[in-house]
Enzyme design. Structure first.
Site, PDB file in Angstrom:
ATOM      1  N   ASN A   8      -6.785  16.546   3.877  1.00 50.64           N
ATOM      2  CA  ASN A   8      -5.373  16.062   3.032  1.00 50.64           C
ATOM      3  C   ASN A   8      -5.529  17.764   2.070  1.00 50.64           C
ATOM      4  OD1 ASN A   8      -3.220  16.190   1.723  1.00 50.64           O
ATOM      5  ND2 ASN A   8      -4.584  15.133  -0.665  1.00 50.64           N
ATOM      6  N   HIS A  19      -4.933  19.302  -1.694  1.00 48.53           N
ATOM      7  CA  HIS A  19      -3.790  18.518  -2.728  1.00 48.53           C
ATOM      8  C   HIS A  19      -3.978  19.598  -4.200  1.00 48.53           C
ATOM      9  CE1 HIS A  19      -2.631  16.215  -5.718  1.00 48.53           C
ATOM     10  NE2 HIS A  19      -3.873  17.417  -7.022  1.00 48.53           N
ATOM     11  N   SER A  29      -7.107  22.375  -3.237  1.00 46.10           N
ATOM     12  CA  SER A  29      -8.088  22.021  -2.693  1.00 46.10           C
ATOM     13  C   SER A  29      -8.464  20.625  -1.486  1.00 46.10           C
ATOM     14  CB  SER A  29      -9.002  20.700  -4.220  1.00 46.10           C
ATOM     15  OG  SER A  29      -9.444  20.827  -5.273  1.00 46.10           O
ATOM     16  N   ASP A  58      -5.911  11.132  -3.826  1.00 43.25           N
ATOM     17  CA  ASP A  58      -6.472  12.372  -3.982  1.00 43.25           C
ATOM     18  C   ASP A  58      -8.541  12.240  -4.543  1.00 43.25           C
ATOM     19  OD1 ASP A  58      -4.691  14.106  -3.290  1.00 43.25           O
ATOM     20  OD2 ASP A  58      -3.591  13.064  -5.571  1.00 43.25           O
TER      21      ASP A  58
HETATM   22  C1  GRF Z   1       1.456  22.039   0.175  1.00 44.30           C
HETATM   23  O1  GRF Z   1       1.605  22.566  -1.813  1.00 44.30           O
HETATM   24  C2  GRF Z   1       0.652  20.303  -0.590  1.00 44.30           C
HETATM   25  O2  GRF Z   1      -0.499  21.088  -0.850  1.00 44.30           O
HETATM   26  C3  GRF Z   1       1.221  19.726  -0.429  1.00 44.30           C
HETATM   27  O3  GRF Z   1       2.514  19.521  -0.609  1.00 44.30           O
HETATM   28  C4  GRF Z   1       3.338  20.735  -0.166  1.00 44.30           C
HETATM   29  C5  GRF Z   1       3.565  20.969   1.509  1.00 44.30           C
HETATM   30  O4  GRF Z   1       4.012  22.446   1.232  1.00 44.30           O
HETATM   31  N1  GRF Z   1      -0.315  18.670  -0.501  1.00 44.30           N
HETATM   32  P1  GRF Z   1       4.960  22.421   2.771  1.00 44.30           P
HETATM   33  O5  GRF Z   1       5.891  21.411   2.931  1.00 44.30           O
HETATM   34  O6  GRF Z   1       4.016  22.468   3.938  1.00 44.30           O
HETATM   35  O7  GRF Z   1       5.687  23.542   2.501  1.00 44.30           O
END
Ligand code: GRF
Length: 227
Positions: A118, A120, A147, A156
């Site tokens: 993932n 985050h 991260s 997370d």
């Molecule tokens: C990203 O900022 C990621 O860190 C978070 O969700 C966002 C996803 O953005 N978990 P997108 O849908 O890929 O534009």
């Protein structure tokens, strides 16, 4: 269907399934980098929310796209059981959460142990959960970032693999900081996929190993591409 061996065959692209819930700009960064030679195969994109931008991006790139609306399931366990069935049809090497806004239960996480990552938008272990950009601004932090981590059943909370940082500017709002953080994420996440594809990074047993050695601290990617 049986799970694919975590040991990749030589010169095979890393086969991934991408899970998302929204705009899919991270997915777009994978698609763009793949065109430039990133050794991945995006076998499928799955969204738990219907009609999101990420599904449209997948279709435009001729990647198989599925929606599996969690609201249509009586509980988390039945949703996750169906999600697992769908993902396993593709036998991915790695399941990539890219803006997937659903907490995943132990059943799911255990099933993909060592194959589930993932991203985050915070410098973990700081700011788990939501509103990370505003919380970093409110705390008066001078830097922020994102991260990539292995997923465990703690939100997370899995081992952090890699981070990218950026300064918080005096004029930053949550929106501007989020936008600048996303640009950095579009560098970081494809790069982590490259390390896994090239076997510099292995994740099996839920422990990230870099060139065979346990990672003592996350790899920090500099925005100019240097680690
Ligand atoms: C990203 O900022 C990621 O860190 C978070 O969700 C966002 C996803 O953005 N978990 P997108 O849908 O890929 O534009």
């Amino acid at each position: 269907m049986t799970n694919r061996s975590p040991i990749l065959a030589a010169n095979m692209p890393l086969k991934i399934v991408v899970l998302l819930s929204g705009e899919g700009t991270l997915l777009q960064s994978f698609i763009n980098r793949q065109k430039e030679g990133l050794p991945i195969e995006i076998a499928a994109v799955i969204s738990n929310r219907p009609n999101v931008g990420g599904l449209a991006r997948a279709e435009k790139a001729e990647i198989t796209a599925h929606e599996i609306d969690h609201k249509l399931f009586p509980d988390r366990a039945t949703f996750e059981a169906d999600l697992i069935k769908l993902i396993d049809q593709y036998s991915p090497d790695v399941v990539v959460l890219a803006g997937f806004m659903r907490i995943l239960g132990e059943l799911f996480v255990d099933h993909y142990q060592g194959r589930l990552i993932n991203i985050h938008p915070a410098l973990l272990p700081k700011y788990k959960g939501l509103d990370t950009h505003q919380r970093a601004i409110d705390a008066g932090d001078s830097e922020h970032g994102s991260s990539v981590h292995l997923v465990t059943s703690e939100l997370d909370g899995g081992p952090v693999i890699a981070q990218i940082k950026l300064p918080i500017l005096p004029e930053d709002t949550a929106d501007t900081l989020s936008e600048r953080t996303k640009k950095r994420e579009h560098l970081l996440y494809p790069e982590v996929l490259r390390w896994i594809a090239e076997k510099k990074l292995t994740l099996s047993q839920g422990i990230p190993l870099c060139n065979g050695e346990p990672l003592n601290s996350p790899v920090v990617l500099e925005p100019d591409g240097e680690k």
